[in-house]
Scaffold this motif. Structure first.
Motif: not given
Length: 318
Positions: A214-231
């Protein structure tokens, strides 16, 4: 909402005549960059930590964060007099690290991404028995983030759509639950960085695995996998999801800096980028954009400026 109402700011919902003329819609900016600690994250962290039992609080707090959650946890823990230890990626902007230390947390810099910091934090939790406060995959954290939506509906009850930046999905899930409970007519659209589209991929069914790179200037949303509870919440209550490029995010950052005299971070500009670069149809609609944070690294302004020029060339925008 009552648990945290005296601990967080009720942030403005403001319009820009320039932005309205540019998009053809009525665009309202929910200025969470003006929130305590500079981001919405303090809402969820405060709600979670203020709800801990004395036994849970007595074990101390451990968390992992790309920066904004860290500050929220550090502040909330300090409010309760609880020691906090927070694991952050090595690439976390120095401004976020310094601010987190200022609130009293012990900092451990490890790994290149949130997921790697998260793994190290879990190992520490098992070793020390501390109470873990997740950045997004927690119902009380989501409920705290959902107060952003409740405020927006109180401030403007006839919104047609709300655009929400997405990393692991805590803000999107919490806001979607709140909005659909009070006004299901309002459309909820998640906005994710194209360079880190894990939740978008899950939502569209294009890829259900964890991203390797993953790579983006938006470091606050730099994740590799969504949450198990959130999705599951996102899948049920969110109407649509889109992605934006780093160039589009940078264009929105520079727009906010030049026209609104406000510096926002990459994640904070993602929802605005979706509106400005026509990733969603906003013409003739009342649209809320969550400006989720303002903890930008000032040293990156030249990068934002250069990428913004590329975006103008790509989209023929002024």
């Amino acid at each position: 909402m009552e648990r945290i109402s005296h601990q967080v700011h009720r942030t403005p919902l403001k319009q820009s005549s320039t932005l309205n003329a540019f998009t053809g819609g009525e665009v309202y900016l929910k200025m969470e960059n003006l929130q305590r600690t500079g981001s919405f994250k303090v809402r969820g962290a405060m709600n979670k930590i203020m709800s801990l039992s004395e036994e849970e609080a007595g074990r101390g707090i451990i968390a992992a964060s790309a920066g904004n959650h860290a500050q929220g946890v550090a502040l909330a823990a300090a409010k309760r007099g609880i020691p906090s230890k927070i694991f952050m990626p090595k690439r976390t902007p120095s401004t976020k690290v310094a601010a987190t230390k200022h609130y009293g947390a012990e900092i451990v810099l490890t790994g290149d991404t949130y997921q790697e910091a998260y793994g190290a934090a879990l190992e520490e939790k098992i070793k020390k028995g501390s109470t873990y406060v997740h950045a997004f995959d927690d119902h009380k954290v989501m409920a705290g983030q959902g107060t952003v939506a409740l405020e927006m509906l109180q401030q403007l009850s006839d919104l047609d759509m709300i655009l929400v930046p997405v990393g692991g999905g805590g803000l999107l899930a919490g806001m979607a639950l709140a909005v659909k409970a009070f006004n299901p007519r309002v459309q909820i659209v998640g906005v994710q960085a194209l360079g880190a589209p894990a939740t978008y991929n899950f939502f569209t069914g294009s890829n259900k695995g964890s991203l390797e790179h993953v790579h983006t200037i938006a470091d606050g949303i730099l994740v590799k996998k969504p949450g198990e509870l959130t999705f599951p919440i996102i899948r049920k209550y969110v109407d649509d999801m889109v992605t934006v490029t780093d160039e589009e995010i940078s264009y929105s950052i520079m727009f906010m800096l030049q026209r609104e005299k406000t510096l926002v971070e990459g994640a904070g500009a993602a929802s605005l980028a979706a509106a400005m670069c026509q990733k969603v149809k906003v013409q003739g609609k009342k649209v809320g954009c969550v400006i989720s944070g303002g903890n930008a690294d000032p040293s990156k302004i030249p990068v934002y400026r250069d990428l913004s020029k590329m975006a103008r060339q790509l989209h023929h925008i002024v």
